[in-house]
Design an enzyme around this catalytic site. Sequence first.
Site, PDB file in Angstrom:
ATOM      1  N   GLN A 123       0.843  -1.187   0.000  1.00  0.00           N
ATOM      2  CA  GLN A 123       0.000   0.000   0.000  1.00  0.00           C
ATOM      3  C   GLN A 123       0.884   1.245   0.000  1.00  0.00           C
ATOM      4  OE1 GLN A 123      -2.068   2.006   3.343  1.00  0.00           O
ATOM      5  NE2 GLN A 123      -3.942   1.203   2.423  1.00  0.00           N
TER       6      GLN A 123
ATOM      7  N   TYR B  39      -6.403  10.919   4.283  1.00  0.00           N
ATOM      8  CA  TYR B  39      -5.046  11.209   3.852  1.00  0.00           C
ATOM      9  C   TYR B  39      -5.093  11.962   2.514  1.00  0.00           C
ATOM     10  CZ  TYR B  39      -3.823   8.243   7.763  1.00  0.00           C
ATOM     11  OH  TYR B  39      -3.717   7.725   9.035  1.00  0.00           O
TER      12      TYR B  39
ATOM     13  N   ARG C 123      -8.007   1.689  -2.122  1.00  0.00           N
ATOM     14  CA  ARG C 123      -8.755   1.636  -0.860  1.00  0.00           C
ATOM     15  C   ARG C 123      -9.519   2.949  -0.662  1.00  0.00           C
ATOM     16  NH1 ARG C 123      -7.088   0.430   5.508  1.00  0.00           N
ATOM     17  NH2 ARG C 123      -8.510  -1.341   5.658  1.00  0.00           N
TER      18      ARG C 123
ATOM     19  N   GLY D  22     -14.673  -4.157  11.148  1.00  0.00           N
ATOM     20  CA  GLY D  22     -15.506  -4.711  12.202  1.00  0.00           C
ATOM     21  C   GLY D  22     -16.119  -6.062  11.917  1.00  0.00           C
TER      22      GLY D  22
END
Length: 377
Positions: free
Chosen positions: A111, A191, A238, A310
């Site tokens: 990444q 970001y 992503r 999650g």
Amino acid sequence: METNQTLENPATGMKLFSPVKLGRLTLKHRVVHPPLTRLRANPDDSVSNMMIEYYTQRATDGGFIITESTHPSYDSRGYIGAPGIYEDHHIAGWKKVVDAVHAKGSFIFMQISHDGRQSHESLSNGQPPIAPSVVPFEGLSFTANGWVPVTPHRAIDISEIPALVETFRKAAERALLAGFDGVELHNANGYLADTFLQDGTNKRTDAYGGSIEHRVKLPLQLVDALVSVWGADRVGVRVSPSGKWGAISDSDPKATFGYYVEQLDKLGLAYLHVIEPRVMGTETLDEKQSPVASAFLRKIFRNPIISAGGFDRDGAEAILQSGDADLVAFGRWFSSNPDLSERLRHNLPLTPYERDAFWGGNEHFYIDFPTYDLTSR
């Protein structure tokens, strides 16, 4: 995992443990190790021996790993201890990681991320962090002095953008030389790429701001830079629709992310990696919320979707059976269970994770978590 005893396999028939194509790769299961920022790099941002051991422990035959955020330039870091790929000497350490992971039959993508305004001047030779626009926010950066308030950022000039894009292309080249199987653009969690995409942080009036078509321009240029090195089927992206990490926001996230993913879908990428809005970084906001982002983007993106945020074993199987995702990432549980895929396969107890060790430290609670002891059953 111990092998001197035979366990029943309650995963028989589970989609989570069926093969899947991911670009050019054929995986043997769908349990993904996502990017986990652990801040254990050497002082020169090269890969440490701890990191090599960490990834080796979590590699599985036919599995898929995405590295922690790796930085394409010295000033793209937001956290001290995060690894780099901005100099040629960084290649050797990453090659050791790749070789070790490949030796266990696993695949691994790097990444690549620029942390943008979530940074501090001490991480960039005294210069302010960059962003599409100056939009003050309260955030923290991890520095040699621990967690400190971020330094006020500046708006990057349009003339600087080609050089910024070039840092990503060079990083992709170095990742290729290190032997990776592909790369992922970090376009999430507030970001730099994410701040260009969303209108809460992008107030520009030039070709990189205003309309959705303008706001996606930089993210798409970064994707194109990675594709130019790797080919589209070895590049992933992503995203975090409706995410709140880094004080990010958009007035119409469905329109913004829908349009962006429409453009990504045209490229034939290896995958789209979707962070569900029920989590924010390492925190769970609403464990009962269904995975809505993957369901929305599944209608737009035709290639594989990795859903993150999650999930437990049952939730992962449910989203795979629904068709809203093709693979599932388990971040926090992978941090404390190096044999996570086998524990999930056999429905074994999971070792609790240690939040205090997420952001830097030594080997403790990083590479000293045991695999499951079958003799305890």
